[in-house]
Write a protein that holds these residues in place. Structure first.
Motif, PDB file in Angstrom:
ATOM      1  N   PHE A   7       0.841  -1.185   0.000  1.00  0.00           N
ATOM      2  CA  PHE A   7       0.000   0.000   0.000  1.00  0.00           C
ATOM      3  C   PHE A   7       0.885   1.246   0.000  1.00  0.00           C
ATOM      4  O   PHE A   7       2.099   1.177   0.224  1.00  0.00           O
ATOM      5  CB  PHE A   7      -0.937   0.007   1.218  1.00  0.00           C
ATOM      6  N   HIS A   8       0.254   2.383  -0.248  1.00  0.00           N
ATOM      7  CA  HIS A   8       0.939   3.676  -0.213  1.00  0.00           C
ATOM      8  C   HIS A   8       0.486   4.433   1.030  1.00  0.00           C
ATOM      9  O   HIS A   8      -0.695   4.446   1.377  1.00  0.00           O
ATOM     10  CB  HIS A   8       0.614   4.497  -1.469  1.00  0.00           C
ATOM     11  N   THR A   9       1.428   5.042   1.726  1.00  0.00           N
ATOM     12  CA  THR A   9       1.108   5.761   2.954  1.00  0.00           C
ATOM     13  C   THR A   9       2.015   6.973   3.108  1.00  0.00           C
ATOM     14  O   THR A   9       2.905   7.200   2.276  1.00  0.00           O
ATOM     15  CB  THR A   9       1.262   4.841   4.188  1.00  0.00           C
TER      16      THR A   9
ATOM     17  N   PRO B 153       6.069  10.435   1.890  1.00  0.00           N
ATOM     18  CA  PRO B 153       5.303   9.463   1.092  1.00  0.00           C
ATOM     19  C   PRO B 153       6.132   8.198   0.877  1.00  0.00           C
ATOM     20  O   PRO B 153       7.308   8.274   0.513  1.00  0.00           O
ATOM     21  CB  PRO B 153       5.053  10.197  -0.229  1.00  0.00           C
ATOM     22  N   CYS B 154       5.514   7.054   1.119  1.00  0.00           N
ATOM     23  CA  CYS B 154       6.236   5.783   0.993  1.00  0.00           C
ATOM     24  C   CYS B 154       5.318   4.711   0.415  1.00  0.00           C
ATOM     25  O   CYS B 154       4.109   4.696   0.675  1.00  0.00           O
ATOM     26  CB  CYS B 154       6.737   5.282   2.356  1.00  0.00           C
ATOM     27  N   ASN B 155       5.910   3.818  -0.359  1.00  0.00           N
ATOM     28  CA  ASN B 155       5.260   2.569  -0.720  1.00  0.00           C
ATOM     29  C   ASN B 155       5.769   1.506   0.240  1.00  0.00           C
ATOM     30  O   ASN B 155       6.968   1.415   0.497  1.00  0.00           O
ATOM     31  CB  ASN B 155       5.583   2.189  -2.166  1.00  0.00           C
ATOM     32  N   VAL B 156       4.856   0.712   0.794  1.00  0.00           N
ATOM     33  CA  VAL B 156       5.213  -0.214   1.860  1.00  0.00           C
ATOM     34  C   VAL B 156       4.736  -1.622   1.516  1.00  0.00           C
ATOM     35  O   VAL B 156       3.628  -1.806   1.002  1.00  0.00           O
ATOM     36  CB  VAL B 156       4.595   0.226   3.205  1.00  0.00           C
ATOM     37  N   SER B 157       5.585  -2.605   1.816  1.00  0.00           N
ATOM     38  CA  SER B 157       5.212  -4.022   1.737  1.00  0.00           C
ATOM     39  C   SER B 157       5.330  -4.602   3.141  1.00  0.00           C
ATOM     40  O   SER B 157       6.362  -4.448   3.790  1.00  0.00           O
ATOM     41  CB  SER B 157       6.138  -4.775   0.779  1.00  0.00           C
TER      42      SER B 157
END
Length: 305
Positions: A73-75, A86-90
């Motif tokens: 998701f993006h958070t 802003p970060c993309n997270v797994s």
């Protein structure tokens, strides 16, 4: 935990199944601005996301616990100074030998510009590399824990691949079928143009790894429909059981590729384990299974009471 995470280059945070934070590596501490002592007093779903993303992060975490499957998701990461990154997270859920939630790990990929937010996605390569490194460190600390690395290659790739006009679509289909054969805790990665690497977590013996390779071979043997045409391919596997004497994940990948080369040289649909002793065990298992399967198909097996 912090000792294990410290070896990872990408920002990674680990925490308990209730959201409390266990710790983060140096890259994550640099990103969020917290000290190690302040970080462990925080809750991942509440304190490390902006107000606009807290509900989403809580929903993602609930889905992770309910399904056990990786979530992406993006958070916006809230730093110690109140800034938002802003970060993309797994996010992965790690379980113990009985399948109970042990801890989670969140792998952050910062997007430093609007363009990055659109194009920068968590890559399977980074996730695979981080997970392999974590697995190796865990195996050193816990002697009862073991894992396997599989490398899948297409038989006769030099003749097969030039026939495929849309190779990207083909590899996407191949990856989908491969993932369907894996457990939620296993991690696949397309590290180069012709090979898939798979981390099998918590596999105690070589037979378990061979069974996974067999399932993938059966699944990928079905025809691939590409546009108006169909394509038949077969795949070989190289397998490494770890930890053994391994202390560096690069050596594991190298030996897995060596085993794959041997498999491709031996013919179609071959599975080769790098360790000769383990390979002999796997060959014996495959012979017995093949013989029993043939006997059942030919009605050569009967039951005696």
């Amino acid at each position: 935990m912090e000792e294990v995470l410290s070896h990872l280059e990408t920002p990674v945070l680990a925490g308990y199944a209730d959201g409390r934070i266990l710790g983060g590596n140096e890259a994550f501490l640099d990103l969020c601005g917290y000290s190690r002592y302040d970080l462990v007093t925080r809750n991942w779903t509440i304190d490390l996301a902006s107000l606009d993303f807290q509900a989403l992060q809580e929903k993602v975490f609930a889905s992770l616990l309910a399904t056990g499957r990786m979530q992406e998701f993006h958070t916006e990461l809230q730093t110690s100074k109140g800034a938002y990154v802003p970060c993309n997270v797994s996010v992965f859920l790690h379980k113990d030998e009985k399948g109970r939630p042990l801890f989670f790990s969140a792998h952050y990929n910062p997007a430093t510009s609007p363009a990055d937010q659109k194009s920068s996605q968590p890559t399977s390569t980074h996730i695979f590399s981080d997970s392999l490194e974590l697995a190796l460190k865990r195996s050193i600390r816990h002697p009862d824990y073991a894992f396997a690395v599989l490398v899948m290659g297409i038989d006769n790739a030099e003749q097969v691949l030039p026939q495929i006009e849309d190779q990207q679509a083909f590899f996407a289909l191949l990856a989908k079928r491969t993932v369907n054969c894996l457990r939620t805790l296993d991690i696949p990665a397309h590290l180069d143009s012709e090979h898939f690497f798979i981390l099998l977590d918590n596999v105690t013996d070589v037979i378990g790894a061979v069974r996974v390779a067999q399932r993938i071979q059966e699944e990928t043997a079905r025809a691939f429909r590409l546009g108006q045409s169909e394509l038949l391919v077969t795949c070989g596997f190289g397998v490494v059981m770890a930890p053994g004497d391994y202390t560096d994940e690069k050596d594991i990948l190298r030996d897995a590729q060596t085993a794959l080369s041997r498999a491709i040289q031996r013919g179609e649909r071959q599975i080769v384990i790098f360790d000769d002793r383990q390979n002999s065990q796997a060959v014996q298992f495959l012979r017995i299974e093949s013989g029993l399967r043939s006997a059942l198909l030919e009605n050569e097996v009967c039951m005696h009471y």
